[in-house]
Design an enzyme around this catalytic site. Structure first.
Site, PDB file in Angstrom:
ATOM      1  CD  GLU A  75       3.895  17.737 -21.738  1.00 25.33           C
ATOM      2  OE1 GLU A  75       3.273  18.725 -21.181  1.00 25.33           O
ATOM      3  OE2 GLU A  75       3.203  16.665 -22.042  1.00 25.33           O
ATOM      4  NE  ARG A  97      -3.903  -2.293   2.162  1.00 26.66           N
ATOM      5  CZ  ARG A  97      -3.853  -3.009   2.870  1.00 26.66           C
ATOM      6  NH1 ARG A  97      -2.827  -3.195   3.831  1.00 26.66           N
ATOM      7  NH2 ARG A  97      -4.634  -4.336   2.826  1.00 26.66           N
ATOM      8  CG  HIS A 113       2.756  12.889 -24.274  1.00 27.71           C
ATOM      9  ND1 HIS A 113       1.334  12.938 -24.083  1.00 27.71           N
ATOM     10  CD2 HIS A 113       2.947  14.035 -23.349  1.00 27.71           C
ATOM     11  CE1 HIS A 113       0.944  13.855 -23.499  1.00 27.71           C
ATOM     12  NE2 HIS A 113       2.028  14.317 -22.901  1.00 27.71           N
ATOM     13  CG  HIS A 140      -1.564  17.219 -22.277  1.00 24.57           C
ATOM     14  ND1 HIS A 140      -1.102  18.450 -22.594  1.00 24.57           N
ATOM     15  CD2 HIS A 140      -0.930  16.400 -22.002  1.00 24.57           C
ATOM     16  CE1 HIS A 140       0.020  18.358 -22.438  1.00 24.57           C
ATOM     17  NE2 HIS A 140       0.253  17.109 -21.746  1.00 24.57           N
ATOM     18  NE  ARG A 148      -0.675  17.473 -11.435  1.00 24.53           N
ATOM     19  CZ  ARG A 148       0.237  16.471 -10.707  1.00 24.53           C
ATOM     20  NH1 ARG A 148      -0.111  16.289  -9.282  1.00 24.53           N
ATOM     21  NH2 ARG A 148       0.917  15.735 -11.359  1.00 24.53           N
ATOM     22  CD  GLU A 189      -5.484  16.640 -13.557  1.00 24.03           C
ATOM     23  OE1 GLU A 189      -4.741  17.260 -14.159  1.00 24.03           O
ATOM     24  OE2 GLU A 189      -5.761  15.669 -13.457  1.00 24.03           O
ATOM     25  CE  LYS A 240       3.624  18.078 -13.268  1.00 25.57           C
ATOM     26  NZ  LYS A 240       3.413  16.765 -14.121  1.00 25.57           N
ATOM     27  CE  LYS A 254      -2.264  14.246 -13.184  1.00 27.25           C
ATOM     28  NZ  LYS A 254      -2.678  14.894 -14.348  1.00 27.25           N
ATOM     29  CG  HIS A 284      -4.256  12.594 -23.589  1.00 29.50           C
ATOM     30  ND1 HIS A 284      -4.652  12.930 -22.522  1.00 29.50           N
ATOM     31  CD2 HIS A 284      -3.069  12.358 -23.385  1.00 29.50           C
ATOM     32  CE1 HIS A 284      -3.551  13.065 -21.570  1.00 29.50           C
ATOM     33  NE2 HIS A 284      -2.548  12.807 -22.336  1.00 29.50           N
ATOM     34  CG  ASN A 310      -4.338  18.020 -17.968  1.00 25.96           C
ATOM     35  OD1 ASN A 310      -3.406  17.201 -18.111  1.00 25.96           O
ATOM     36  ND2 ASN A 310      -5.170  17.702 -17.213  1.00 25.96           N
TER      37      ASN A 310
HETATM   38  N1  GLY Z   1       1.226  16.064 -16.819  1.00 29.57           N
HETATM   39  C1  GLY Z   1       0.350  16.790 -16.212  1.00 29.57           C
HETATM   40  C2  GLY Z   1       0.417  16.499 -14.475  1.00 29.57           C
HETATM   41  O1  GLY Z   1       1.272  16.117 -14.133  1.00 29.57           O
HETATM   42  O2  GLY Z   1      -0.601  16.993 -13.991  1.00 29.57           O
END
Ligand code: GLY
Length: 369
Positions: free
Chosen positions: A191, A127, A265, A249, A242, A238, A228, A149, A253, A246
């Site tokens: 990016e 966990r 990407h 994106h 946050r 998010e 970031k 993430k 995607h 995107n």
């Molecule tokens: N790649 C977008 C984020 O980390 O929120």
């Protein structure tokens, strides 16, 4: 977020609300910080792709020597192939075989796919055990490895299974970029450009002066990480701001999915940003010069700014099952002006189609799906 300089390494602190703070360490030799961070652990598992065997050997030797730990390696396939449930499962089996405990440490060494997988493995084992990320691509340094993430891909889509799991540290050793193919550097710069448009226009000026990015790569990477770090510190899971990360994106995607993930990407994000800029002009009052600046800069870098005009219907379908979609509403990030992004729900279909016209090679047609 705060930052301080120690020798020639830059330290950028990420302070995710509700979670422990950590440093992103940036510079030549950042990798050498790993053994000291591992001292006191019994076992470390270094997850890396085949292509980084030599770097992994150096990392393992440092861990066994200066770190004084039992260091193991787990090799994963290169690229997106790493982010599969069976690869995560095999890694968990390997942790089980060596008796990995809650006090032990996972290290993700590689591009964004490796760090996403390593983070996911660490999030799931008992966990949640600690992970240190060592991104070796521009994209990994400025985006994937920072912010917690983690995830894997399944048949229904990319990154659909994952967890938020903040790293203990992120070590961005710029010397690992020396052998990165130019096409990978360009993909990462997409990016970086995104960060410039949403928050730090100086990035755009630097890239306009040198679209290869090579002369000022450390500064470009540092500026992007600072943005970031600031954004994810305020909204680690998010639930709000946050989402500005995107930008470009939603369409990106969809292109990746329609292309069966054969596009990089960053290349898809490039097309997605030209689209998002035009949508911003149509729905959020972005001025034409700033919208055009997207296409000009991305083209100068050598990134794609067009996609097939006949693919609009399938792209629209793909966007409807994206993670950013809420219920039946399509969600985009748009710019009101340079450095002022915001979310936008459900643009009228006619406006979406008009925005797609800005990237559609040969004009938009209903085409075949
Ligand atoms: N790649 C977008 C984020 O980390 O929120």
């Amino acid at each position: 977020m705060c930052a301080m300089k120690v020798s020639d390494l830059v330290r950028i602190q990420v302070t995710p609300s509700g979670d422990r703070a950590y440093d992103v360490v940036l510079g030549e030799g950042a990798l050498d910080e790993l053994p000291a961070l591992a001292v006191g652990r019994t076992r470390v598992m270094v997850v890396h792709p085949r292509a980084l065997r030599a770097t992994a050997a150096v990392v393992l030797a440092g861990l066994r020597g200066d770190g004084g730990v039992e260091a193991h390696a787990f090799e994963v396939p290169d690229g997106e192939e790493a982010k599969q449930l069976r690869v995560a499962g095999a890694c968990w089996d390997a942790l089980g075989r060596v008796g990995f405990t809650r006090d032990d440490l996972v290290v993700g060494l590689g591009g964004g796919t490796t760090t996403d997988l390593a983070g996911f493995v660490a999030a799931g084992w008992l966990r949640g055990v600690d992970v240190i990320q060592i991104p070796t691509t521009v994209l990994g340094m400025v985006d994937a490895a920072v912010g917690g993430k983690t995830g894997i891909d399944i048949a229904a889509g990319k990154n659909l299974v994952g967890a938020f799991h903040q790293p203990l540290a992120v070590l961005c050793d710029l010397s690992t970029l020396a052998s990165l193919p130019a096409v990978e550097v360009r993909a990462g710069l997409a990016e970086v450009v995104k960060t410039g448009f949403i928050a730090d226009p100086r990035i755009l000026e630097l890239l306009e002066a040198d679209p290869t990015g090579s002369a000022r790569l450390p500064e470009l990477v540092e500026r992007s990480i600072r943005v970031k770090a600031e954004v994810v510190s305020g909204d680690p899971r998010e639930s709000g701001r946050r989402e500005i990360l995107n930008y470009g994106h939603t369409l990106a995607h969809a292109i990746e999915k329609v292309e069966n993930f054969s596009w990089r990407h960053g290349a898809a994000v490039s097309v997605g940003m030209v689209f998002a800029a035009e949508l911003s002009r149509l729905v959020a009052g972005l001025d034409r010069a700033t919208a055009d600046r997207h296409r000009e800069l991305l083209r100068a870098i050598g990134l794609p700014v067009e996609y097939r005009g006949d693919r609009w219907p399938v792209l629209l379908d793909a966007m409807r099952v994206d993670k950013k979609t809420r219920g039946r509403r399509l969600r985009f990030v748009v710019l009101e002006e340079l450095g002022r992004p915001r979310g936008f729900d459900d643009p009228e279909p006619g406006l979406l189609l008009a925005a797609y016209g800005s990237v559609a090679a040969g004009g938009v047609s209903a085409g075949e799906n």
